[in-house]
Scaffold this active site. Structure first.
Site, PDB file in Angstrom:
ATOM      1  N   ASP A 186     -51.244  26.378 -14.622  1.00  0.00           N
ATOM      2  CA  ASP A 186     -50.863  25.055 -15.128  1.00  0.00           C
ATOM      3  C   ASP A 186     -51.155  24.905 -16.624  1.00  0.00           C
ATOM      4  OD1 ASP A 186     -49.581  23.393 -13.314  1.00  0.00           O
ATOM      5  OD2 ASP A 186     -51.441  22.828 -12.285  1.00  0.00           O
ATOM      6  N   LYS A 226     -43.263  24.223  -4.467  1.00  0.00           N
ATOM      7  CA  LYS A 226     -43.748  25.320  -5.320  1.00  0.00           C
ATOM      8  C   LYS A 226     -43.783  26.627  -4.528  1.00  0.00           C
ATOM      9  CE  LYS A 226     -46.302  22.233  -8.335  1.00  0.00           C
ATOM     10  NZ  LYS A 226     -47.528  21.510  -8.637  1.00  0.00           N
ATOM     11  N   GLN A 257     -53.617  21.689  -6.836  1.00  0.00           N
ATOM     12  CA  GLN A 257     -52.774  20.493  -6.923  1.00  0.00           C
ATOM     13  C   GLN A 257     -53.626  19.258  -7.230  1.00  0.00           C
ATOM     14  OE1 GLN A 257     -49.318  20.493  -6.712  1.00  0.00           O
ATOM     15  NE2 GLN A 257     -49.497  18.369  -7.368  1.00  0.00           N
TER      16      GLN A 257
END
Ligand code: NAD
Length: 283
Positions: free
Chosen positions: A120, A53, A97
């Site tokens: 997200d 990422k 994460q």
């Protein structure tokens, strides 16, 4: 008939190009685009995801910071770090994460992220926005699937769509996005009695389960579009999806491969969510 391949690598590359252009446009106005990534603990798979990422951000000019916090980090310390990132005007997207170590309540952590920076799209407020048709951030995997369907020229309005899997990060938001485009959506899951009876009616199948060979050719209507979200390791150690690719591609009109399908699109859509947030912040 052999199905058209929907190439996730190629589509993701063109999306990254577009994000890069938009990042440069903001830079011309003196504005940087920032994504903050937070990793707690030393799960090796998470470390790889996070590294990718950060690398993707770098490639398109997004400034990305990586907080690597030790596994013993307390929930309070993590929440305090999120509060700092929420308040930092250089940060447009925040990604924590998952999974988090067991002593930390993931739900509480996700809810602590400002909904305006929730790259997200997992915050309940963003889920609610998606449900009511005013999505701010869309979860990256189903958002990437929608881009693939658009690219494949799928006619979603009035189409029968079957989503296999009902998770909060893939199946449920996928169903909502298809619904928003006018599809008649069926969500199948582990308790569905006759999966094949549903999939055989579908113009579009999205498989998001995590089981090798779940979708076989006899479950697919000729000409259907089949999207394989599944990520599994075969007996040979190779990455494979939920769909029996070789057989289903002889029945479907379009299909995504694994690898090189939904995976690269998920990564690309995080960049899209971040640039969209930066553009909103810039007004
Ligand atoms: P999950 O385990 O949270 O959900 C799996 C879903 O499958 C559940 O809703 C369950 O009800 C359903 N299911 C289980 N067995 C079934 C069966 N026999 N028939 C029908 N439904 C069944 O998983 P998830 O996080 O939604 O991920 C699903 C898959 O997608 C996994 O393989 C994961 O690795 C993969 N994934 C890939 C990407 C990507 O970028 N390519 C992103 C996220 C997840």
């Amino acid at each position: 008939m052999s199905a058209k391949l929907i190439d996730g690598n190629a589509l993701a590359a063109s999306i990254r190009n577009d994000v890069g252009r938009r990042v440069r446009r903001l830079a011309d106005l003196g504005l940087t685009t920032g994504l903050a990534v937070v990793l707690v603990g030393d799960d090796p798979a998470s470390a790889v995801y996070v590294r990718n990422k950060v690398k993707d951000c770098h490639e398109v000019g997004i400034v990305s910071t990586l907080d690597r916090l030790p596994a013993q980090t307390t929930e309070a310390a993590l929440l305090a770090r999120i509060a700092q990132l929420n308040a930092d005007p250089a940060v447009h997207g925040i990604l924590v994460q998952l999974p988090l170590p067991r002593h930390i309540d993931s739900h509480r952590v996700i809810e602590a992220i400002s909904p305006a920076k929730d790259a997200d799209g997992f915050h309940v407020s963003n889920v609610g926005m998606l449900v009511t048709g005013q999505a701010l951030f869309r979860p990256c995997t189903p958002y990437g699937v929608m881009k693939m369907l658009e690219h494949a020229g799928a006619h979603l309005d009035g189409a029968e769509a079957v989503v296999i899997g009902r998770s909060n990060i893939v199946g449920k938001p996928q169903a909502l996005m298809l619904l928003a485009e006018g599809a008649t959506v069926t969500i199948c899951h582990s308790r569905t009695r006759d999966l094949a009876a549903h999939t055989r009616r579908a113009d579009i199948i999205v498989a998001a389960v995590g089981r090798i060979g779940l979708v076989t050719a006899d479950m697919v209507k000729p000409g259907a579009i089949v999207i394989d979200v599944g990520m599994n390791r075969g007996a040979d150690g190779k990455l494979c999806g939920d769909v029996d690719f070789a057989a289903v591609r002889e029945v479907a009109s379009a299909i995504t491969p694994v690898p090189g399908g939904v995976g690269p699109m998920t990564r690309a859509m995080l960049l899209v969510n971040t640039i969209e947030a930066a553009e909103r912040a810039a007004g």
